[in-house]
Design a protein around this motif. Structure first.
Motif, PDB file in Angstrom:
ATOM      1  N   GLU A   1      13.354  12.946  -2.289  1.00 27.35           N
ATOM      2  CA  GLU A   1      13.289  12.028  -1.140  1.00 27.35           C
ATOM      3  C   GLU A   1      12.303  10.901  -1.395  1.00 27.35           C
ATOM      4  OE1 GLU A   1      12.300  14.191   2.410  1.00 27.35           O
ATOM      5  OE2 GLU A   1      14.386  14.748   2.774  1.00 27.35           O
ATOM      6  N   THR A   2      11.190  11.201  -2.016  1.00 27.51           N
ATOM      7  CA  THR A   2      10.176  10.177  -2.297  1.00 27.51           C
ATOM      8  C   THR A   2      10.727   9.133  -3.256  1.00 27.51           C
ATOM      9  OG1 THR A   2       8.394  11.754  -1.849  1.00 27.51           O
ATOM     10  CG2 THR A   2       7.809   9.799  -3.137  1.00 27.51           C
ATOM     11  N   GLU A   3      11.495   9.572  -4.247  1.00 26.45           N
ATOM     12  CA  GLU A   3      12.147   8.610  -5.142  1.00 26.45           C
ATOM     13  C   GLU A   3      13.080   7.699  -4.339  1.00 26.45           C
ATOM     14  OE1 GLU A   3      12.485  10.744  -9.454  1.00 26.45           O
ATOM     15  OE2 GLU A   3      13.863  11.481  -7.914  1.00 26.45           O
ATOM     16  N   GLU A   4      13.827   8.271  -3.404  1.00 23.79           N
ATOM     17  CA  GLU A   4      14.718   7.486  -2.545  1.00 23.79           C
ATOM     18  C   GLU A   4      13.910   6.540  -1.658  1.00 23.79           C
ATOM     19  OE1 GLU A   4      16.860  10.448  -0.348  1.00 23.79           O
ATOM     20  OE2 GLU A   4      17.897  11.190  -2.132  1.00 23.79           O
ATOM     21  N   GLN A   5      12.767   7.008  -1.176  1.00 20.05           N
ATOM     22  CA  GLN A   5      11.920   6.182  -0.314  1.00 20.05           C
ATOM     23  C   GLN A   5      11.359   4.986  -1.078  1.00 20.05           C
ATOM     24  OE1 GLN A   5       9.251   9.178   1.160  1.00 20.05           O
ATOM     25  NE2 GLN A   5      10.754   9.961   2.621  1.00 20.05           N
ATOM     26  N   ILE A   6      11.048   5.177  -2.335  1.00 20.28           N
ATOM     27  CA  ILE A   6      10.587   4.067  -3.175  1.00 20.28           C
ATOM     28  C   ILE A   6      11.699   3.036  -3.310  1.00 20.28           C
ATOM     29  CG2 ILE A   6       9.953   3.432  -5.554  1.00 20.28           C
ATOM     30  CD1 ILE A   6       8.342   6.136  -5.605  1.00 20.28           C
ATOM     31  N   ASP A   7      12.909   3.504  -3.562  1.00 17.40           N
ATOM     32  CA  ASP A   7      14.050   2.583  -3.647  1.00 17.40           C
ATOM     33  C   ASP A   7      14.256   1.856  -2.317  1.00 17.40           C
ATOM     34  OD1 ASP A   7      14.549   3.236  -6.298  1.00 17.40           O
ATOM     35  OD2 ASP A   7      16.091   4.724  -5.800  1.00 17.40           O
ATOM     36  N   ARG A   8      14.096   2.581  -1.213  1.00 17.04           N
ATOM     37  CA  ARG A   8      14.255   1.980   0.108  1.00 17.04           C
ATOM     38  C   ARG A   8      13.192   0.914   0.362  1.00 17.04           C
ATOM     39  NH1 ARG A   8      14.148   6.568   3.080  1.00 17.04           N
ATOM     40  NH2 ARG A   8      16.174   7.118   2.276  1.00 17.04           N
TER      41      ARG A   8
ATOM     42  N   ASP B   1       0.828  -1.203   0.000  1.00 18.60           N
ATOM     43  CA  ASP B   1       0.000   0.000   0.000  1.00 18.60           C
ATOM     44  C   ASP B   1       0.867   1.259   0.000  1.00 18.60           C
ATOM     45  OD1 ASP B   1      -2.849   0.993   0.274  1.00 18.60           O
ATOM     46  OD2 ASP B   1      -1.938   1.976   2.015  1.00 18.60           O
ATOM     47  N   VAL B   2       1.876   1.291   0.849  1.00 18.45           N
ATOM     48  CA  VAL B   2       2.705   2.501   0.935  1.00 18.45           C
ATOM     49  C   VAL B   2       3.610   2.642  -0.293  1.00 18.45           C
ATOM     50  CG1 VAL B   2       4.724   1.685   2.271  1.00 18.45           C
ATOM     51  CG2 VAL B   2       3.861   4.015   2.599  1.00 18.45           C
ATOM     52  N   LEU B   3       4.010   1.534  -0.906  1.00 22.41           N
ATOM     53  CA  LEU B   3       4.775   1.633  -2.149  1.00 22.41           C
ATOM     54  C   LEU B   3       3.904   2.278  -3.229  1.00 22.41           C
ATOM     55  CD1 LEU B   3       7.278   1.129  -3.884  1.00 22.41           C
ATOM     56  CD2 LEU B   3       6.455  -1.217  -4.253  1.00 22.41           C
ATOM     57  N   GLY B   4       2.671   1.843  -3.319  1.00 23.45           N
ATOM     58  CA  GLY B   4       1.752   2.472  -4.259  1.00 23.45           C
ATOM     59  C   GLY B   4       1.522   3.934  -3.929  1.00 23.45           C
ATOM     60  N   ALA B   5       1.379   4.228  -2.642  1.00 27.06           N
ATOM     61  CA  ALA B   5       1.157   5.609  -2.201  1.00 27.06           C
ATOM     62  C   ALA B   5       2.317   6.509  -2.589  1.00 27.06           C
ATOM     63  CB  ALA B   5       0.941   5.645  -0.687  1.00 27.06           C
ATOM     64  N   GLU B   6       3.537   6.037  -2.377  1.00 28.10           N
ATOM     65  CA  GLU B   6       4.715   6.856  -2.703  1.00 28.10           C
ATOM     66  C   GLU B   6       4.791   7.124  -4.205  1.00 28.10           C
ATOM     67  OE1 GLU B   6       6.135   8.456  -0.491  1.00 28.10           O
ATOM     68  OE2 GLU B   6       6.720   7.247   1.232  1.00 28.10           O
ATOM     69  N   LYS B   7       4.455   6.127  -4.999  1.00 29.74           N
ATOM     70  CA  LYS B   7       4.469   6.331  -6.456  1.00 29.74           C
ATOM     71  C   LYS B   7       3.389   7.325  -6.872  1.00 29.74           C
ATOM     72  CE  LYS B   7       6.541   1.905  -7.683  1.00 29.74           C
ATOM     73  NZ  LYS B   7       6.332   0.597  -8.351  1.00 29.74           N
TER      74      LYS B   7
ATOM     75  N   THR C   1       9.311  -9.847  -3.831  1.00 31.01           N
ATOM     76  CA  THR C   1       9.432  -8.900  -4.932  1.00 31.01           C
ATOM     77  C   THR C   1       8.597  -7.676  -4.586  1.00 31.01           C
ATOM     78  OG1 THR C   1       9.676 -10.719  -6.492  1.00 31.01           O
ATOM     79  CG2 THR C   1       9.043  -8.576  -7.411  1.00 31.01           C
ATOM     80  N   ALA C   2       9.157  -6.511  -4.815  1.00 32.86           N
ATOM     81  CA  ALA C   2       8.431  -5.260  -4.540  1.00 32.86           C
ATOM     82  C   ALA C   2       7.277  -5.139  -5.514  1.00 32.86           C
ATOM     83  CB  ALA C   2       9.370  -4.068  -4.672  1.00 32.86           C
ATOM     84  N   ARG C   3       6.096  -5.031  -4.954  1.00 29.13           N
ATOM     85  CA  ARG C   3       4.899  -4.851  -5.762  1.00 29.13           C
ATOM     86  C   ARG C   3       3.967  -3.934  -4.991  1.00 29.13           C
ATOM     87  NH1 ARG C   3       2.525  -9.843  -5.714  1.00 29.13           N
ATOM     88  NH2 ARG C   3       0.589  -9.156  -4.785  1.00 29.13           N
ATOM     89  N   GLY C   4       3.617  -2.822  -5.595  1.00 25.79           N
ATOM     90  CA  GLY C   4       2.720  -1.881  -4.947  1.00 25.79           C
ATOM     91  C   GLY C   4       1.276  -2.153  -5.322  1.00 25.79           C
ATOM     92  N   LYS C   5       0.388  -1.474  -4.626  1.00 24.15           N
ATOM     93  CA  LYS C   5      -1.027  -1.521  -4.974  1.00 24.15           C
ATOM     94  C   LYS C   5      -1.560  -0.101  -4.846  1.00 24.15           C
ATOM     95  CE  LYS C   5      -3.237  -2.566  -0.557  1.00 24.15           C
ATOM     96  NZ  LYS C   5      -4.099  -3.504   0.154  1.00 24.15           N
ATOM     97  N   LYS C   6      -2.670   0.147  -5.512  1.00 24.10           N
ATOM     98  CA  LYS C   6      -3.253   1.485  -5.464  1.00 24.10           C
ATOM     99  C   LYS C   6      -3.665   1.800  -4.031  1.00 24.10           C
ATOM    100  CE  LYS C   6      -6.633   4.386  -7.737  1.00 24.10           C
ATOM    101  NZ  LYS C   6      -7.663   4.422  -8.779  1.00 24.10           N
ATOM    102  N   CYS C   7      -3.202   2.930  -3.549  1.00 24.46           N
ATOM    103  CA  CYS C   7      -3.521   3.369  -2.189  1.00 24.46           C
ATOM    104  C   CYS C   7      -4.709   4.326  -2.246  1.00 24.46           C
ATOM    105  CB  CYS C   7      -2.306   4.042  -1.557  1.00 24.46           C
ATOM    106  SG  CYS C   7      -2.630   4.693   0.084  1.00 24.46           S
ATOM    107  N   LYS C   8      -5.830   3.881  -1.740  1.00 32.55           N
ATOM    108  CA  LYS C   8      -7.046   4.700  -1.787  1.00 32.55           C
ATOM    109  C   LYS C   8      -6.929   5.934  -0.899  1.00 32.55           C
ATOM    110  CE  LYS C   8      -9.910   0.832  -3.086  1.00 32.55           C
ATOM    111  NZ  LYS C   8     -10.896  -0.157  -2.669  1.00 32.55           N
ATOM    112  N   ALA C   9      -6.211   5.801   0.215  1.00 28.65           N
ATOM    113  CA  ALA C   9      -6.030   6.960   1.099  1.00 28.65           C
ATOM    114  C   ALA C   9      -5.233   8.055   0.394  1.00 28.65           C
ATOM    115  CB  ALA C   9      -5.336   6.544   2.393  1.00 28.65           C
ATOM    116  N   MET C  10      -4.139   7.676  -0.254  1.00 23.37           N
ATOM    117  CA  MET C  10      -3.329   8.667  -0.960  1.00 23.37           C
ATOM    118  C   MET C  10      -4.110   9.260  -2.119  1.00 23.37           C
ATOM    119  SD  MET C  10      -0.524  10.376  -0.963  1.00 23.37           S
ATOM    120  CE  MET C  10       0.599   9.471   0.094  1.00 23.37           C
ATOM    121  N   GLU C  11      -4.871   8.429  -2.799  1.00 22.17           N
ATOM    122  CA  GLU C  11      -5.703   8.927  -3.891  1.00 22.17           C
ATOM    123  C   GLU C  11      -6.647  10.020  -3.382  1.00 22.17           C
ATOM    124  OE1 GLU C  11      -8.326   7.005  -7.454  1.00 22.17           O
ATOM    125  OE2 GLU C  11      -8.668   6.168  -5.451  1.00 22.17           O
TER     126      GLU C  11
END
Length: 170
Positions: free
Chosen positions: A59-66, A25-31, A77-87
């Motif tokens: 920083e957000t790009e770095e956070q995605i890498d982190r 969720d947070v990977l999707g949110a950061e993207k 494997t890193a896999r994000g999902k759509k974050c409804k809260a961030m949306e």
């Protein structure tokens, strides 16, 4: 301690699926946030705020890498999902940008929208640090703590800009 298919041997294994779901969720949110930060930086009037948004973009790009490193540390494997809260938070930021465009209060409104995002991220990363600690995912915990600290610093920076410039100007 790495994640195993036999989660029963991991401390607090009952948190594993929640941990992974929150990571996705947070990977999707950061993207999603990358797009929002670019728009907010473009709309901001004050140079300090433009710079803060640009800095947080990097920083957000770095956070995605982190986050990708966190996934690797637990053998996933890193896999994000759509974050409804961030949306929702970004939709609200869009509305604010439209409503206050050309208004003296635009930067103050942008900071309010950005801080809502930061507080969401602080809450999310705080939970993830706790879960990683309880499951003894030390590498993940350290990586997530670094991001949590960055989010808190960004929130403080936004408050400083608001109090010294944006809110005063509005």
């Amino acid at each position: 301690m790495k994640s195993r298919k036999d989660n029963g041997s991991m401390p607090n294994a009952h948190l594993h699926e929640l941990f992974v779901d929150e990571l996705r969720d947070v990977l999707g949110a950061e993207k999603q946030l990358l797009k929002g930060l670019k728009k907010m930086a473009d709309k901001a009037v004050g140079q300090s705020l433009k710079d803060a948004f640009a800095s947080h973009y990097t920083e957000t790009e770095e956070q995605i890498d982190r986050l990708k490193q966190v996934f690797a540390s637990i053998d996933l494997t890193a896999r994000g999902k759509k974050c409804k809260a961030m949306e929702g938070l970004l939709n609200e930021a869009e509305e604010i940008m439209e409503e206050f465009e050309g208004d003296e209060a635009l930067d103050a409104a942008l900071i309010a929208a950005a801080q809502k995002v930061e507080h969401y991220e602080i809450a999310t990363y705080g939970c993830l640090v706790t879960y990683a600690t309880l499951m003894e995912h030390e590498e993940a915990r350290g990586l997530l703590q670094t991001t949590l600290d960055q989010e808190k610093e960004t929130d403080s920076k936004l408050t400083e800009i608001a109090m010294s410039e944006s809110n005063v100007a509005a």
